[in-house]
Design an enzyme around this catalytic site. Structure first.
Site, mmCIF file in Angstrom:
data_model
loop_
_atom_site.group_PDB
_atom_site.id
_atom_site.type_symbol
_atom_site.label_atom_id
_atom_site.label_comp_id
_atom_site.label_asym_id
_atom_site.label_seq_id
_atom_site.Cartn_x
_atom_site.Cartn_y
_atom_site.Cartn_z
ATOM 1 N N ARG A 101 0.848 -1.184 0.000
ATOM 2 C CA ARG A 101 0.000 0.000 0.000
ATOM 3 C C ARG A 101 0.889 1.241 0.000
ATOM 4 N NH1 ARG A 101 -2.335 3.082 4.586
ATOM 5 N NH2 ARG A 101 -4.011 4.326 3.720
ATOM 6 N N HIS A 142 -2.696 10.954 0.695
ATOM 7 C CA HIS A 142 -2.166 10.750 2.046
ATOM 8 C C HIS A 142 -1.553 12.081 2.490
ATOM 9 C CE1 HIS A 142 -0.860 7.339 4.906
ATOM 10 N NE2 HIS A 142 -0.552 8.464 5.519
ATOM 11 N N TYR A 195 -4.629 2.058 15.666
ATOM 12 C CA TYR A 195 -3.397 2.110 16.461
ATOM 13 C C TYR A 195 -3.649 1.861 17.948
ATOM 14 C CZ TYR A 195 -0.848 3.556 12.357
ATOM 15 O OH TYR A 195 -0.261 3.553 11.119
HETATM 16 C C1 PNW Z 1 -1.371 7.568 10.659
HETATM 17 N N1 PNW Z 1 -3.681 10.647 15.779
HETATM 18 O O1 PNW Z 1 -1.271 8.827 11.234
HETATM 19 C C2 PNW Z 1 -0.956 7.798 9.210
HETATM 20 O O2 PNW Z 1 -1.804 7.255 8.247
HETATM 21 C C3 PNW Z 1 0.463 7.502 8.936
HETATM 22 O O3 PNW Z 1 0.910 8.310 7.879
HETATM 23 C C4 PNW Z 1 1.285 7.664 10.196
HETATM 24 O O4 PNW Z 1 2.654 7.562 9.967
HETATM 25 C C5 PNW Z 1 0.809 6.618 11.179
HETATM 26 O O5 PNW Z 1 -0.587 6.699 11.393
HETATM 27 C C6 PNW Z 1 1.499 6.673 12.535
HETATM 28 O O6 PNW Z 1 1.209 7.869 13.180
HETATM 29 C C7 PNW Z 1 -1.868 9.216 12.386
HETATM 30 O O7 PNW Z 1 -3.289 11.733 16.273
HETATM 31 C C8 PNW Z 1 -1.403 10.379 12.992
HETATM 32 O O8 PNW Z 1 -4.610 9.983 16.294
HETATM 33 C C9 PNW Z 1 -2.008 10.864 14.111
HETATM 34 C C10 PNW Z 1 -3.065 10.181 14.643
HETATM 35 C C11 PNW Z 1 -3.536 9.012 14.053
HETATM 36 C C12 PNW Z 1 -2.932 8.545 12.933
#
Ligand code: PNW
Length: 481
Positions: free
Chosen positions: A82, A125, A307
């Protein structure tokens, strides 16, 4: 005696194991072959916006090393990759098509296919051309029109070889985290702008789905949302339940509802109106007849980035401030920011003692199972789901040319297992993409946070497969965890 070991989770045939990246985070070559600045090139140069003032000028130099990186994917046994295309490469300044820019993705896709890896393409993105930001960015409806043109020009060139198309990655981040919280580019601080940005992003999504569908009904079309499980600290305490409702509403439902049900969540609209009635009035005025039908254009799949979950309370918590979604650097991030949640002043995040990653995010794999279950039953029964991102940052140590990262290995195993558990319950989950193939530019954290299953030395550009990468290769080879 059964020969089936119940502790082994064996994935169904057809389940896809992959890894993910994004253009600005890995490509570098920021001003080569006609590419112009995106909002991230500009934001990275704003003093105090990004940790250490890091930029994506070079990043992992993937633009020049893509063939080596594809070989790495082959070594790991990845079935799918991806990646995202850079709007400012394909259409510099958001204007005319740049053949030299799109030629890069042409080469990349050919290289992937030659190695039997399924290309999984994301159109956005977060790297809006800066020239379009200067005309209003995502707060302007015109940006949605420009996006559709851009999407179609990518399809013109790659449509014969790419089947899987994702319109947007995590529109919550590119709207509220970017236009309301000021944490991500373009760093604005307005509730109204966040709401307008979210609407125009979703409009761009829906229109693109319709256009691509009309061009080729065989394409596999979807969107990727970042989603969470928001639990009340005490399910009997109405204030805690309300806190969980607010975060679920402003993070999950604000995007799930329009995309899958054709309506914004009324409870959240009303919460935000209590805080900023003018913002809601202007946002409502910007929604035109037919927009919500467009946004709810039928999809072939839904991408889920997970996450961590969160435990929420209506009562102040000792020693905890901010949210796990603040997403910016620490002391070095000197710019003003605010909460990405417009109407969550009385929401507090509860420390529950779970292990945490280097982002300070809680490790909560069972949350992924519950999230997939909720989507598969409540929101999108019958819609194929893909975990399009899941991963962890840790402070890796390089030792004798190896990276032993047992925490990331564990994180990976537990989340792959959590994905399996949802499948076993009958949820239609068809793939898992680890975030990320490579250590890369972690947005406002710069290069400080390493999410890769492959280490990148930013001085030499040497790649070293971490223990977690080796573990992932074993999982893929066994198709089991
Ligand atoms: C995602 N939050 O980002 C993105 O899709 C990626 O590009 C990034 O590297 C990855 O997760 C890790 O951070 C996020 O604040 C950034 O909740 C911030 C948040 C969630 C996802």
């Amino acid at each position: 005696m059964s020969t089936v070991d119940p502790s082994v989770r064996r994935f169904p045939d057809g389940f896809l194991f992959g890894a993910a990246t994004a253009a600005y985070q890995i490509e570098g070559a920021a001003f080569e072959d006609g590419r112009t600045a995106s909002i991230w090139d500009a934001f990275a140069r704003v003093p105090g916006a990004v940790q250490n003032g890091d930029t994506g000028d070079v990043a992992c130099d993937h633009y020049h090393r893509y063939a080596d990186d594809v070989r790495l994917m082959t070594d790991l046994g990845l079935q799918a990759y991806r990646f995202s295309t850079s709007w400012a490469r394909v259409r510099p300044d958001g204007g005319a098509v740049n053949p030299a820019g799109i030629a890069f993705y042409d080469r990349l896709v050919d290289e992937l296919l030659a190695n039997g890896i399924v290309p999984w393409l994301t159109l956005y993105h977060w790297d809006l051309p800066q020239a379009l930001e200067e005309k209003g960015g995502w707060t302007s409806r015109d940006t949605a029109d420009r996006f559709v043109e851009y999407a179609l020009s990518v399809h013109d060139v790659l449509g014969d070889r790419v089947q899987h198309w994702t319109t947007l990655n995590e529109p919550w981040c590119s709207s509220f985290l970017s236009y309301t919280a000021g944490v991500h580019a373009p760093g604005r601080l307005s509730i109204e702008d966040g709401m307008l940005a979210a609407h125009h992003l979703l409009l761009a999504h829906g229109r693109t789905i319709r256009e691509l569908r009309a061009r080729d009904p065989k394409l596999d079309l979807g969107i990727t949302l970042n989603l969470t499980v928001a639990d009340p600290a005490d399910a009997r305490d109405p204030a805690d339940v309300d806190a969980a409702r607010r975060i679920d509403g402003q993070f999950n439902r604000w995007f799930l509802d329009p995309v899958l049900r054709g309506a914004y969540p009324a409870d959240v609209v009303s919460d935000i109106r209590d805080v900023d009635p003018e913002a809601v009035r202007r946002w409502a005025a910007a929604i035109q007849e037919g927009d919500l039908d467009t946004i709810a254009a039928p999809l072939d799949c839904l991408g889920v980035n997970y996450y961590h979950g969160e435990l929420l309370s209506g009562s102040p918590q000792p020693g905890s401030e901010g949210t796990p979604h603040d997403g910016g650097g620490d002391g070095a991030n000197a710019r003003p920011t605010r909460s990405p949640f417009p109407a969550a002043d009385d929401v507090h995040w509860v420390e529950r003692g779970l292990p945490r990653t280097g982002m300070d995010w809680e490790v909560q794999p069972e949350g992924l199972t519950r999230l997939l279950r909720r989507l598969g039953t409540e929101y999108a029964p019958g819609l194929p789901l893909y975990v399009t991102e899941n991963g962890s940052a840790y402070d890796d140590v390089l030792e004798d040319g190896r990276v032993h990262d047992p925490e990331r290995e564990m994180f990976l195993r537990e989340h792959v297992a959590a994905t399996y558990d949802a499948i076993e319950e009958g949820v239609d989950v068809r793939g898992y993409f680890a975030w990320s193939l490579l250590d890369n530019y972690e947005w406002s954290w710069g290069y400080d946070k390493r999410f890769g299953i492959v280490r990148v030395d930013y001085d030499t550009q040497e790649r070293i497969v971490k223990d977690s990468g080796l573990e992932y290769a074993r999982i893929i080879a066994a198709r089991a965890v």
